[in-house]
Design a protein around this motif. Sequence first.
Motif, PDB file in Angstrom:
ATOM      1  N   SER A 166       3.132  -1.899  -8.987  1.00 51.72           N
ATOM      2  CA  SER A 166       1.913  -1.674  -8.822  1.00 51.72           C
ATOM      3  C   SER A 166       1.611  -0.261  -7.872  1.00 51.72           C
ATOM      4  O   SER A 166       0.539   0.417  -8.130  1.00 51.72           O
ATOM      5  CB  SER A 166       0.979  -2.990  -8.193  1.00 51.72           C
ATOM      6  OG  SER A 166       1.667  -3.088  -7.001  1.00 51.72           O
ATOM      7  N   ARG A 167       2.525  -0.063  -6.966  1.00 55.16           N
ATOM      8  CA  ARG A 167       2.418   1.315  -6.414  1.00 55.16           C
ATOM      9  C   ARG A 167       2.608   2.294  -7.023  1.00 55.16           C
ATOM     10  O   ARG A 167       2.022   3.552  -6.721  1.00 55.16           O
ATOM     11  CB  ARG A 167       3.467   1.067  -5.055  1.00 55.16           C
ATOM     12  CG  ARG A 167       3.312   2.135  -4.013  1.00 55.16           C
ATOM     13  CD  ARG A 167       4.261   2.110  -2.853  1.00 55.16           C
ATOM     14  NE  ARG A 167       3.998   3.173  -1.998  1.00 55.16           N
ATOM     15  CZ  ARG A 167       3.448   2.952  -0.539  1.00 55.16           C
ATOM     16  NH1 ARG A 167       3.382   1.600  -0.219  1.00 55.16           N
ATOM     17  NH2 ARG A 167       3.310   3.790   0.153  1.00 55.16           N
ATOM     18  N   ARG A 178      -3.577   1.289  -2.761  1.00 48.98           N
ATOM     19  CA  ARG A 178      -2.259   0.691  -2.819  1.00 48.98           C
ATOM     20  C   ARG A 178      -2.300  -0.628  -1.907  1.00 48.98           C
ATOM     21  O   ARG A 178      -1.748  -1.724  -2.259  1.00 48.98           O
ATOM     22  CB  ARG A 178      -1.072   1.973  -2.247  1.00 48.98           C
ATOM     23  CG  ARG A 178      -1.049   2.822  -3.196  1.00 48.98           C
ATOM     24  CD  ARG A 178      -0.101   3.894  -2.808  1.00 48.98           C
ATOM     25  NE  ARG A 178      -0.002   4.947  -3.508  1.00 48.98           N
ATOM     26  CZ  ARG A 178      -0.440   6.275  -3.359  1.00 48.98           C
ATOM     27  NH1 ARG A 178      -1.142   6.230  -2.415  1.00 48.98           N
ATOM     28  NH2 ARG A 178      -0.462   7.229  -4.249  1.00 48.98           N
ATOM     29  N   SER A 179      -3.002  -0.239  -0.819  1.00 43.44           N
ATOM     30  CA  SER A 179      -2.969  -1.546   0.038  1.00 43.44           C
ATOM     31  C   SER A 179      -3.770  -2.783  -0.524  1.00 43.44           C
ATOM     32  O   SER A 179      -3.461  -3.848  -0.257  1.00 43.44           O
ATOM     33  CB  SER A 179      -3.647  -1.167   1.536  1.00 43.44           C
ATOM     34  OG  SER A 179      -3.054  -0.314   2.013  1.00 43.44           O
ATOM     35  N   GLN A 181      -4.196   5.378  -0.173  1.00 46.22           N
ATOM     36  CA  GLN A 181      -3.313   4.372   0.683  1.00 46.22           C
ATOM     37  C   GLN A 181      -4.500   3.019   0.572  1.00 46.22           C
ATOM     38  O   GLN A 181      -3.799   1.809   0.753  1.00 46.22           O
ATOM     39  CB  GLN A 181      -3.014   4.953   2.127  1.00 46.22           C
ATOM     40  CG  GLN A 181      -2.313   3.938   2.913  1.00 46.22           C
ATOM     41  CD  GLN A 181      -0.959   3.988   2.252  1.00 46.22           C
ATOM     42  OE1 GLN A 181      -0.481   4.784   1.585  1.00 46.22           O
ATOM     43  NE2 GLN A 181      -0.314   2.694   2.519  1.00 46.22           N
ATOM     44  N   ALA A 239      -0.561   2.870  -8.979  1.00 43.55           N
ATOM     45  CA  ALA A 239      -1.525   3.483  -8.552  1.00 43.55           C
ATOM     46  C   ALA A 239      -1.399   4.728  -8.027  1.00 43.55           C
ATOM     47  O   ALA A 239      -2.550   5.428  -7.940  1.00 43.55           O
ATOM     48  CB  ALA A 239      -1.605   2.442  -7.143  1.00 43.55           C
ATOM     49  N   THR A 240      -0.236   5.331  -7.963  1.00 47.16           N
ATOM     50  CA  THR A 240       0.060   6.663  -7.660  1.00 47.16           C
ATOM     51  C   THR A 240      -0.783   7.595  -8.891  1.00 47.16           C
ATOM     52  O   THR A 240      -1.649   8.539  -8.978  1.00 47.16           O
ATOM     53  CB  THR A 240       1.435   7.421  -7.629  1.00 47.16           C
ATOM     54  OG1 THR A 240       1.841   6.646  -6.395  1.00 47.16           O
ATOM     55  CG2 THR A 240       1.457   8.732  -7.454  1.00 47.16           C
TER      56      THR A 240
END
Length: 230
Positions: A176-177, A46-47, A43, A180-181
Amino acid sequence: MNRLVTVAEMTVRELLRRRGVLLLLLLMPLTFYLIRRDAYLGQSVRSLLLGVGWAVSTAALFATTAARELEPRLRLAGYRPHHLYLGRMLGLWTVGVVISVPFFLLPMVDDADLRYGGLAAAMLCSVAVAAPFGMLIGALLPRELEGTLLLLTVVTVQMLIDPAGSGARLTPFWSSREIATWTVDHTDQGYLSRGLVHGLVVTVLLALGVAAVSSVRLRRRRHLRHLPVG
């Protein structure tokens, strides 16, 4: 090509004049990362990516708004609409890549167990999407305050929406999320592929939107005289 570079250089100089604002914008991704660091690394990363997207989008909004008075004069001097919006986009992408470097190094210094190739791809997607996204909002909304509030709304929705839901794919920074995973959770290659395709499609659509709005707004008026560039 020289005119694109000239407009890109003008964009960078305009942003450098707002060094204080830029520094404040850069606090958001750093704050996002540090606040979430103790809870869950995924998280936090991702942030961080979303904060980079917010910073570049806001810089693009400011640059587009500031150029409104200058663009008609550049048109009279012989610049075509595509020189102006593509040159500005080039300048914003350059600025975005530069400001992404310390945020790419931050998890590395923090000794996070990540796929750093994926982190670089996710940051490039954030920057690629953010520049035309901020420019489009700046072209549609002439005032910075309204544009900033709209950007804040989009970022809030992006943070709160369920990334697995179908509606999340309609948000600009879903790419991007997704990448990112793959970067953080070491999932299968499908996350990376979907993220890259989404980022490419959204970037092209936003760039086309900027081109359409700019071409209409900067169309040639027959009653104005064209002055050649010396």
